[in-house]
Design a protein around this motif. Structure first.
Motif, mmCIF file in Angstrom:
data_model
loop_
_atom_site.group_PDB
_atom_site.id
_atom_site.type_symbol
_atom_site.label_atom_id
_atom_site.label_comp_id
_atom_site.label_asym_id
_atom_site.label_seq_id
_atom_site.Cartn_x
_atom_site.Cartn_y
_atom_site.Cartn_z
ATOM 1 N N ILE A 131 0.759 -0.707 0.124
ATOM 2 C CA ILE A 131 -0.559 -0.105 -0.132
ATOM 3 C C ILE A 131 1.037 1.223 -0.074
ATOM 4 O O ILE A 131 -0.018 2.044 -0.745
ATOM 5 C CB ILE A 131 -1.195 0.320 0.864
ATOM 6 N N SER A 172 1.342 3.875 -3.089
ATOM 7 C CA SER A 172 1.005 5.601 -2.181
ATOM 8 C C SER A 172 1.797 6.539 -2.865
ATOM 9 O O SER A 172 1.494 7.326 -3.852
ATOM 10 C CB SER A 172 0.840 5.831 -0.896
ATOM 11 N N VAL A 217 -1.925 7.241 -5.048
ATOM 12 C CA VAL A 217 -3.426 6.710 -4.552
ATOM 13 C C VAL A 217 -3.084 6.286 -3.240
ATOM 14 O O VAL A 217 -2.903 5.083 -3.016
ATOM 15 C CB VAL A 217 -3.768 6.221 -5.540
ATOM 16 N N GLU A 218 -4.118 6.990 -2.505
ATOM 17 C CA GLU A 218 -3.999 6.092 -1.141
ATOM 18 C C GLU A 218 -4.783 4.732 -1.076
ATOM 19 O O GLU A 218 -6.311 5.433 -0.783
ATOM 20 C CB GLU A 218 -4.524 7.483 -0.195
ATOM 21 N N LEU A 219 -4.846 3.801 -0.859
ATOM 22 C CA LEU A 219 -5.543 3.597 -0.691
ATOM 23 C C LEU A 219 -5.821 2.652 0.994
ATOM 24 O O LEU A 219 -4.955 2.395 2.147
ATOM 25 C CB LEU A 219 -4.971 1.389 -1.467
ATOM 26 N N SER A 220 -7.148 2.436 1.009
ATOM 27 C CA SER A 220 -7.198 1.995 2.451
ATOM 28 C C SER A 220 -6.496 0.368 2.869
ATOM 29 O O SER A 220 -6.741 -0.536 1.998
ATOM 30 C CB SER A 220 -8.691 1.783 3.521
ATOM 31 N N ALA A 268 -9.721 -1.604 1.759
ATOM 32 C CA ALA A 268 -9.949 -1.760 0.625
ATOM 33 C C ALA A 268 -9.201 -3.248 -0.128
ATOM 34 O O ALA A 268 -9.207 -3.726 -1.128
ATOM 35 C CB ALA A 268 -9.894 -0.691 -0.095
ATOM 36 N N PHE A 269 -7.198 -2.830 0.236
ATOM 37 C CA PHE A 269 -6.792 -3.497 -0.218
ATOM 38 C C PHE A 269 -6.983 -5.303 -0.583
ATOM 39 O O PHE A 269 -6.930 -5.889 -1.015
ATOM 40 C CB PHE A 269 -5.329 -3.672 0.041
ATOM 41 N N VAL A 286 -7.036 -4.748 -7.182
ATOM 42 C CA VAL A 286 -5.777 -3.710 -7.044
ATOM 43 C C VAL A 286 -5.889 -2.763 -7.993
ATOM 44 O O VAL A 286 -6.102 -1.370 -7.381
ATOM 45 C CB VAL A 286 -4.908 -3.932 -6.397
ATOM 46 N N LEU A 345 -8.624 -0.073 -8.364
ATOM 47 C CA LEU A 345 -9.125 0.617 -7.375
ATOM 48 C C LEU A 345 -7.364 1.793 -7.537
ATOM 49 O O LEU A 345 -7.971 2.675 -7.104
ATOM 50 C CB LEU A 345 -9.038 0.305 -5.417
ATOM 51 N N ILE A 346 -6.629 1.314 -7.471
ATOM 52 C CA ILE A 346 -5.930 2.425 -8.248
ATOM 53 C C ILE A 346 -6.053 3.474 -9.621
ATOM 54 O O ILE A 346 -6.328 4.557 -9.662
ATOM 55 C CB ILE A 346 -4.328 1.932 -8.826
ATOM 56 N N GLY A 383 -8.562 5.626 -8.187
ATOM 57 C CA GLY A 383 -7.942 6.820 -7.476
ATOM 58 C C GLY A 383 -7.775 8.007 -7.728
ATOM 59 O O GLY A 383 -7.715 9.054 -7.882
#
Length: 73
Positions: free
Chosen positions: A37, A41, A46-49, A52-53, A62, A65-66, A69
């Motif tokens: 993660i 970043s 991109v900040e992944l929680s 979420a990861f 993933v 998600l990126i 973001g």
């Protein structure tokens, strides 16, 4: 997505990782997840929680998600 698979291979020390390989089945744990993660970043901005990861479980998800973001930024 290939970049994410390669990143997982690097941190999981397992060589080639497929787009649909499961993070936990490959031996992933919380420490490795946090390291990935942090790298995401740094490299993608991109900040992944953590949640979420972990729910994403695969490089393909993933990568989605990126991408989501990046389009929000």
């Amino acid at each position: 997505m290939h970049d994410i698979s390669a990143l997982w291979g690097e941190f999981l020390n397992c060589g080639a990782v497929g787009a649909d390989d499961n993070f936990f089945a490959l031996g992933g744990n919380s420490l490795i997840g946090i390291r990935i993660i942090e790298r995401v970043s740094q490299e993608y901005g991109v900040e992944l929680s953590v949640r979420a990861f972990y729910l994403a479980e695969t490089p393909a998800r993933v990568a989605e998600l990126i991408e989501q973001g990046r389009t929000r930024s």
